[in-house]
Write a protein that holds these residues in place. Structure first.
Motif, mmCIF file in Angstrom:
data_model
loop_
_atom_site.group_PDB
_atom_site.id
_atom_site.type_symbol
_atom_site.label_atom_id
_atom_site.label_comp_id
_atom_site.label_asym_id
_atom_site.label_seq_id
_atom_site.Cartn_x
_atom_site.Cartn_y
_atom_site.Cartn_z
ATOM 1 N N GLN B 34 -8.122 4.795 -20.669
ATOM 2 C CA GLN B 34 -7.213 6.024 -21.267
ATOM 3 C C GLN B 34 -6.502 6.595 -19.200
ATOM 4 O O GLN B 34 -4.937 6.145 -19.272
ATOM 5 N N ARG B 35 -7.610 6.377 -18.333
ATOM 6 C CA ARG B 35 -7.019 6.994 -16.951
ATOM 7 C C ARG B 35 -6.247 5.726 -16.482
ATOM 8 O O ARG B 35 -5.183 5.767 -15.608
ATOM 9 N N LEU B 36 -6.388 4.729 -16.799
ATOM 10 C CA LEU B 36 -5.587 3.322 -16.536
ATOM 11 C C LEU B 36 -4.036 3.289 -16.481
ATOM 12 O O LEU B 36 -2.816 3.174 -16.072
ATOM 13 N N TYR B 37 -3.740 3.381 -18.199
ATOM 14 C CA TYR B 37 -2.612 3.086 -18.356
ATOM 15 C C TYR B 37 -2.087 4.661 -17.796
ATOM 16 O O TYR B 37 -0.840 4.191 -17.870
ATOM 17 N N LEU B 38 -2.951 5.465 -17.635
ATOM 18 C CA LEU B 38 -2.022 6.417 -17.445
ATOM 19 C C LEU B 38 -0.771 6.066 -16.003
ATOM 20 O O LEU B 38 -0.019 6.343 -15.638
ATOM 21 N N TRP B 39 -2.595 5.274 -14.658
ATOM 22 C CA TRP B 39 -1.334 4.968 -14.038
ATOM 23 C C TRP B 39 -0.204 3.882 -13.539
ATOM 24 O O TRP B 39 0.461 4.718 -12.953
ATOM 25 N N LEU B 40 -0.620 2.758 -14.780
ATOM 26 C CA LEU B 40 -0.154 2.231 -14.853
ATOM 27 C C LEU B 40 1.245 2.777 -15.400
ATOM 28 O O LEU B 40 2.553 1.973 -14.491
ATOM 29 N N LEU B 41 2.160 3.546 -16.199
ATOM 30 C CA LEU B 41 3.157 4.296 -15.721
ATOM 31 C C LEU B 41 3.426 4.926 -15.313
ATOM 32 O O LEU B 41 4.650 4.605 -15.092
ATOM 33 N N LEU B 42 2.931 5.301 -14.927
ATOM 34 C CA LEU B 42 3.654 6.463 -13.375
ATOM 35 C C LEU B 42 4.193 5.563 -12.401
ATOM 36 O O LEU B 42 4.518 5.674 -10.958
ATOM 37 N N VAL B 43 3.322 3.828 -12.054
ATOM 38 C CA VAL B 43 3.445 3.401 -11.000
ATOM 39 C C VAL B 43 4.668 3.318 -9.830
ATOM 40 O O VAL B 43 5.723 3.462 -9.760
ATOM 41 N N PRO B 44 6.055 2.982 -11.819
ATOM 42 C CA PRO B 44 6.476 2.060 -11.024
ATOM 43 C C PRO B 44 7.888 3.539 -10.500
ATOM 44 O O PRO B 44 8.368 3.531 -9.441
ATOM 45 N N PRO B 45 8.117 4.470 -11.308
ATOM 46 C CA PRO B 45 8.792 5.354 -10.619
ATOM 47 C C PRO B 45 7.937 6.430 -8.952
ATOM 48 O O PRO B 45 9.133 6.599 -8.965
ATOM 49 N N LEU B 46 6.879 6.356 -8.982
ATOM 50 C CA LEU B 46 6.087 7.068 -8.390
ATOM 51 C C LEU B 46 6.801 6.454 -6.467
ATOM 52 O O LEU B 46 6.792 6.672 -5.914
ATOM 53 N N TRP B 48 9.157 4.242 -6.619
ATOM 54 C CA TRP B 48 10.545 4.747 -6.582
ATOM 55 C C TRP B 48 10.649 5.970 -5.325
ATOM 56 O O TRP B 48 11.265 6.288 -4.419
ATOM 57 N N PHE B 49 9.876 6.778 -5.667
ATOM 58 C CA PHE B 49 10.686 8.388 -5.106
ATOM 59 C C PHE B 49 9.566 8.498 -4.893
ATOM 60 O O PHE B 49 9.801 8.996 -2.660
ATOM 61 N N GLY B 50 8.428 8.343 -4.071
ATOM 62 C CA GLY B 50 7.545 8.476 -3.234
ATOM 63 C C GLY B 50 7.355 7.223 -1.838
ATOM 64 O O GLY B 50 8.082 8.367 -1.057
ATOM 65 N N VAL B 51 7.955 6.513 -2.437
ATOM 66 C CA VAL B 51 9.341 5.451 -1.436
ATOM 67 C C VAL B 51 10.087 5.732 -0.746
ATOM 68 O O VAL B 51 10.219 5.385 0.202
ATOM 69 N N VAL B 52 10.757 5.589 -1.453
ATOM 70 C CA VAL B 52 12.035 5.701 -1.605
ATOM 71 C C VAL B 52 12.479 6.599 -0.901
ATOM 72 O O VAL B 52 12.476 7.222 0.066
ATOM 73 N N ALA C 109 17.894 4.770 -14.887
ATOM 74 C CA ALA C 109 16.919 6.264 -14.635
ATOM 75 C C ALA C 109 16.232 5.817 -16.654
ATOM 76 O O ALA C 109 15.175 7.177 -16.406
ATOM 77 N N LEU C 110 17.077 5.572 -17.232
ATOM 78 C CA LEU C 110 16.460 5.955 -18.630
ATOM 79 C C LEU C 110 14.467 5.115 -18.576
ATOM 80 O O LEU C 110 13.967 5.257 -19.027
ATOM 81 N N VAL C 111 14.555 4.383 -17.296
ATOM 82 C CA VAL C 111 12.996 3.668 -18.024
ATOM 83 C C VAL C 111 12.351 4.006 -17.111
ATOM 84 O O VAL C 111 11.862 4.722 -17.979
ATOM 85 N N LEU C 112 12.965 4.689 -15.775
ATOM 86 C CA LEU C 112 11.960 5.040 -14.600
ATOM 87 C C LEU C 112 11.359 6.794 -15.368
ATOM 88 O O LEU C 112 10.207 7.139 -15.348
ATOM 89 N N GLY C 113 12.404 7.547 -15.584
ATOM 90 C CA GLY C 113 12.452 8.690 -16.339
ATOM 91 C C GLY C 113 11.051 8.156 -17.443
ATOM 92 O O GLY C 113 10.455 9.253 -18.072
ATOM 93 N N THR C 114 11.241 8.052 -18.890
ATOM 94 C CA THR C 114 10.727 7.885 -19.825
ATOM 95 C C THR C 114 9.514 7.043 -19.451
ATOM 96 O O THR C 114 8.639 8.163 -20.042
ATOM 97 N N LEU C 115 9.372 6.331 -18.588
ATOM 98 C CA LEU C 115 8.152 6.173 -17.648
ATOM 99 C C LEU C 115 7.094 7.407 -17.119
ATOM 100 O O LEU C 115 6.331 6.998 -18.117
ATOM 101 N N ALA C 116 7.624 7.290 -16.404
ATOM 102 C CA ALA C 116 7.226 8.850 -16.448
ATOM 103 C C ALA C 116 7.277 10.036 -17.083
ATOM 104 O O ALA C 116 5.956 10.661 -16.829
ATOM 105 N N ALA C 117 7.707 10.317 -17.924
ATOM 106 C CA ALA C 117 7.905 11.076 -19.278
ATOM 107 C C ALA C 117 6.377 10.937 -19.646
ATOM 108 O O ALA C 117 5.538 12.161 -21.030
ATOM 109 N N HIS C 170 21.690 6.994 -7.043
ATOM 110 C CA HIS C 170 23.037 7.806 -8.220
ATOM 111 C C HIS C 170 21.235 8.109 -9.105
ATOM 112 O O HIS C 170 21.204 8.609 -9.634
ATOM 113 N N THR C 171 20.802 6.166 -8.979
ATOM 114 C CA THR C 171 18.976 6.539 -9.965
ATOM 115 C C THR C 171 18.743 7.929 -10.043
ATOM 116 O O THR C 171 17.504 8.056 -10.454
ATOM 117 N N THR C 172 18.360 7.183 -8.639
ATOM 118 C CA THR C 172 17.795 8.196 -7.999
ATOM 119 C C THR C 172 17.864 9.899 -8.431
ATOM 120 O O THR C 172 16.718 11.038 -8.771
#
Lengths: 340, 322, 298
Positions: B34-46, B48-52, C109-117, C170-172
């Motif tokens: 389960q935890r691996l799944y969680l992190w996999l989901l979070l990696v792309p947004p993180l 983006w936000f963390g780095v960018v 935003a849809l992709v990133l936001g949904t994954l995070a959610a 904008h995505t951000t």
């Protein structure tokens, strides 16, 4: 021959909390098996472990002899009726019931037909076109049942399915469920906190307390011969005397339990034990009356049948002094744990 | 494989296609992890936000320690606190004070205008009426910011509606008197702080109304009934029960009005007397002057103020009212 | 009710109890809900008027015949400024750019936001609050800070400002809008539903596709519309991440110093307002039935 469901030394820990603590159970094919206990006793977690919604921290789970400990729910031949029914709001009733068949790859015509038949079986024929939001609680419960049964599982798990229904409907459903189980011959594993329900419907009952199973027995045996103070107090009412009170009143070293209906109001006869006390409260329960007595420091409950009319007129009222009597055979010896 | 008892009771053959099976295998893989799944989901947004984004913010703050050579107009990565020292110079301090003062004024104006509306909405409207009111408040919020600013330049202009109303209702002398007041007035509405205040208030008003309305809505009517039952008159109930419970909403709204004013650089340019705001200063420094370190140092001011404000607001319970 | 009794009855407690009863009756609507005291009502409607008059005026001016359209009252009604606006290349180009950016930002935003959610809706883990705060920051911080931050990152990476830098920017800040919507919807999805799907033979992926996604549909659509509106209207961050490109808000900003082009600017302003307001309206309409009874702020 293998059991339908077998749990071997199964535990499920959540951090420090032991929701299920080294439970071993063997449930037979075609049995109506109940798991009874107060909330937090681990019975629901146990059910979820069997269904595959939780993974055990240790121990093994076998389904029909095959290892199933880490199989996901969609690979177990087990279906569940959830406490909140969990119907899919975006699908019609028929599509809800046919969902399991659709997952198996059954063709559209065939699964519609089977779904219709399943709905007929739970007396909801013709409701297929409606949506869950349009149904009453009792109807939704039946749809959940049909949705599970249409897949012909070998084991059906029911998680307090009647909890949300009112009394009359609940009693009616109990009878229907029991009849259904007999007719289909499926193993039912039924979780409830209502001991009356468990006793009336089951072939065997497992009593849970704080993550452990305290006793597994047939209903009659469970009631007549509870093994621990917890079981004595949880299954039916019991007067549990332990320690000092046991020595004084029951003349015995061990903890004992006496059922209220086995105590009589009046002086003890030959061979009987007795105690005097004062009536604290009288409750009228229709066919019976329940007396709360303060006897020599212990609170005892006495249940007497109501004959009706004048015979009841002479019964004691709150504040009166009374004598109680019972036979030594009515006392059940108990082991261990504190009363509930 | 077939012949052994299977826990799933099937014989391995069924109507599922190959793609489905592959998907199922992936699902089962993650079912046990389960935890691996969680992190996999979070990696792309993180990522983006963390780095960018966070990286950019950190880079910005870091840049405020760089040196800007006035002669060569170059930024060199020599670490210095000169930029922050410069912030304390009176001319820069004036900018900060001016901006903060306006932020406070805007907040107060928004509360005065917004609270009655929010209170009315939350307590006296129901069903469709409430939905319409909600829409009525939300829509201006989303009507383009620049469009709103533009509309106000028209409204405040000499030929615009305010002057027209003032002339036709005989209130022109009042308007003229207001414009003579120090700090508030100016040569005309469009070059007065009064005008600027009106535009700011208009722009941020919905941001104040909505949290207040939500906070008031959250007050169970039973509380007010209990207060009346205990002998409080309506005004007392309002003062002693409703207002304290609605206050977190006010604070939540003020977070918006405050932070939005502190960072804005467009409205001060369009309306009001000359005089730089933090926002305009930052824009100036990083743009035409190219003094990114100084601009970064200036941005530290609203960041700091907002951080402190947020900490206080959180203590006052505003975060639950968001 | 006036007490009409014999002489030895106690006198009425107040001079005119009948009037008091009538006032109390007036203070309630026919259905029994309380009516607001009139000073409150006036104050409330004043606030509402304050919010809407400028917008109404703007729309009025777009149809004004007068060229120096700042004058009030407007002189006449015409549609020719709409045609003039449509004929201008720079206006059309700006509209196209704004739409493209908004679409790209919404998709991202849809992709990133949904994954995070999906990851965060029901779980608590170390750092969850921090991550949520990070998502909110781009929208919470003053636009100028977000703008400069992104600009400096692009500069450091030697990326020239282009369509993509605008879209990334904008995505951000659009992510949080989608994230909030999807999390809110996921929170109302009982976990037993996904378990039921798995119990009936659907793997995690299939359960998501057949049970979760259909129920997320409105949240995704509403969030997407919101993000579109937000992106279309955005000005400050865009000025920092755009090179020579002009989105529609930037075009408007540049126009503000040119009094001669006022009528066309009015029209464009109205168009921007519609393009922002309509998606927001649609998003609100889609989610209006689904708010919980206790009311919600965002």
């Amino acid at each position: 021959m293998s059991h339908a469901v077998e749990l071997r030394d199964v535990s499920r820990h959540f951090g420090d909390v032991r929701a299920v603590d080294r439970v071993s159970l063997a449930i037979e094919d075609g049995e109506f098996f109940s798991m009874l206990g107060p909330s937090g006793s681990g019975k629901t977690t146990c059910l979820r472990l069997i269904g595959g919604f939780e993974l055990p921290t240790s121990g093994e789970i076998l389904l029909h002899g095959a290892a199933a400990t880490d199989l996901p729910p969609y690979e177990r031949d087990v279906n569940t009726v959830f406490q909140d029914y969990a119907l899919f709001p975006h699908l019609s009733v028929l599509d809800n019931v046919a969902y399991g068949l659709r997952m198996k790859g059954v063709g559209r015509a065939e699964r519609r037909q089977k779904a219709e038949a399943a709905l007929e079986q739970v007396a909801l024929g013709g409701f297929g076109g409606r949506h869950p939001g349009q149904l009453s609680g009792g109807q939704r419960q039946r749809v959940a049942l049909a949705r599970a049964l249409v897949n012909r599982p070998r084991v059906l798990l029911l998680d307090e399915p009647l909890g949300a229904l009112d009394l009359k409907l609940r009693e009616q459903m109990q009878v229907e469920l029991k009849g259904l189980q007999r007719k289909l011959g499926i193993t039912f594993i039924y979780v409830t906190h209502d001991q009356g329900e468990a006793l009336s419907m089951s072939d065997r009952v497992a009593v849970f307390n704080q993550g452990r199973v305290e006793q597994v027995d047939r209903p009659r045996d469970l009631y007549a011969r509870p093994r621990t103070t917890f079981v004595a107090g949880f299954v039916g009412t019991a007067n549990v005397l332990s320690g000092e009170a046991a020595k004084r009143i029951a003349r015995t070293e061990r903890a004992v339990s006496i059922r209220p209906e086995h105590i009589r109001l009046g002086a003890p006869g030959p061979g009987q034990l007795g105690v005097s006390g004062r009536v604290i409260d009288v409750q009228f329960h229709g066919p019976t009356s329940r007396y709360e007595i303060d006897a020599d420091g212990a609170r005892l409950a006495v249940m007497t049948a109501n004959q009706g009319g004048d015979a009841d007129a002479g019964r004691p009222a709150p504040g009166d002094a009374v004598e109680l009597a019972w036979s030594p055979e009515a006392m059940i010896e108990l082991e261990g744990t504190a009363p509930p | 494989m077939t012949g052994e008892p299977r826990a799933d009771g099937r014989d391995g053959r069924d109507g599922r296609g190959g793609l489905r099976r592959a998907g199922d295998a992936v699902s089962t893989f993650f079912y046990r992890r389960q935890r691996l799944y969680l992190w996999l989901l979070l990696v792309p947004p993180l990522l983006w936000f963390g780095v960018v984004f966070l990286g950019a913010l950190i880079a910005l703050v870091w840049q405020s320690t760089y040196t800007f050579n006035d002669f060569t107009m170059q930024v060199t990565p020599d670490l210095t606190v000169a930029n922050y020292k410069a912030l304390l110079a009176s001319v820069n301090l004036d900018i900060v004070i001016r901006t903060v003062a306006m932020a406070i004024a805007v907040t107060i104006a928004c509360v005065i205008l917004g609270f009655p509306l929010a209170y009315y909405m939350a307590r006296y409207t129901r069903g469709t009426a409430r939905g319409l009111f909600y829409l009525g408040v939300m829509l201006p919020m989303w009507a383009s910011y620049i469009v709103k600013a533009y509309a106000w330049t028209m409204i405040l202009s000499q030929g615009g509606i305010i002057y027209w109303v003032a002339d036709h209702t005989g209130l022109r002398p009042v308007l003229d008197w207001l414009l003579t007041l120090p700090y508030v007035g100016g040569s005309s509405l469009t070059t007065s702080n009064l005008g600027r205040l009106m535009v700011f208030t208009y722009a941020w008003l919905p941001f104040m109304i909505l949290p207040i309305q939500a906070a008031i809505e959250r007050v169970p009517p039973k509380l007010l009934e209990a207060s009346a039952d205990l002998g409080a008159r309506p005004l007392q109930t309002f003062r002693t029960v409703l207002l304290p419970l609605a206050f977190p909403g006010v604070v939540a709204g003020s977070i918006f009005t405050f932070s939005l004013t502190l960072g804005d650089y467009i409205i001060p340019q369009l309306v009001g007397p000359p005089g730089l705001y933090i926002g305009t200063m930052v824009n100036l420094q990083q743009g035409s002057v190219g003094n990114l370190p100084m601009a970064a140092a200036f941005t530290a001011v609203p960041i700091l103020i907002i951080a402190v404000y947020l900490a206080i607001a959180r203590r006052l319970g505003a975060f639950d009212a968001l | 009710m006036r007490s009409e009794g014999p002489a030895n009855a106690a006198p009425p407690a107040s001079p005119a109890p009948g009037k008091r009863a009538a006032r109390r009756r007036r203070a309630h609507r026919p259905d029994g809900s309380p009516r607001a005291p009139w000073p409150l009502r006036i104050a409330a409607w004043c606030g509402l008027l304050f919010l809407h008059v400028p917008i109404v005026l703007l729309v009025m001016y777009a149809f004004n015949t007068e060229e120096s359209a700042f004058s009030f009252p407007p002189k006449g009604f015409t549609l020719r400024w709409f045609a003039a606006a449509a004929a201008r290349d720079d206006v059309v180009a700006a509209i196209k750019l704004s739409v493209k950016v908004a679409l790209a930002a919404t998709a991202g935003a849809l992709v990133l936001g949904t994954l995070a959610a999906l990851a965060m809706a029901r779980r608590t883990f170390f750092g969850k609050d921090l991550i949520t705060l990070t998502f909110i920051l781009p929208i919470a911080l003053p636009g100028i800070i977000t703008g400069i931050a992104l600009a400096s990152v692009f500069r450091l990476a030697h990326v020239t400002p282009s369509f993509w830098t605008i879209a990334i920017g904008h995505t951000t800040f659009c992510v949080v809008v989608i994230y909030n919507n999807v999390v809110a919807r996921l929170r109302r999805l009982p976990p037993s539903m996904i378990e039921a799907a798995m119990d009936l033979g659907a793997s995690g992926l299939t359960a998501f596709r057949t049970v979760v996604l259909p129920q997320l549909a409105t949240a995704l659509l509403a969030g997407g519309l919101l993000a579109f509106g937000l992106s279309f209207d955005e000005l400050i961050v865009t000025t920092f991440t755009a090179g020579s490109e002009q989105t529609l808000p930037i075009w408007l900003l540049n126009q503000l110093g040119r009094p001669r082009a006022v009528p066309v600017t009015n029209v464009v302003a109205m168009v921007v307002m519609l393009m922002t307001a309509l998606p927001i309206l649609a998003a609100w309409w889609l989610t209006r039935g689904t708010e919980d009874a206790s009311g919600s702020g965002k």
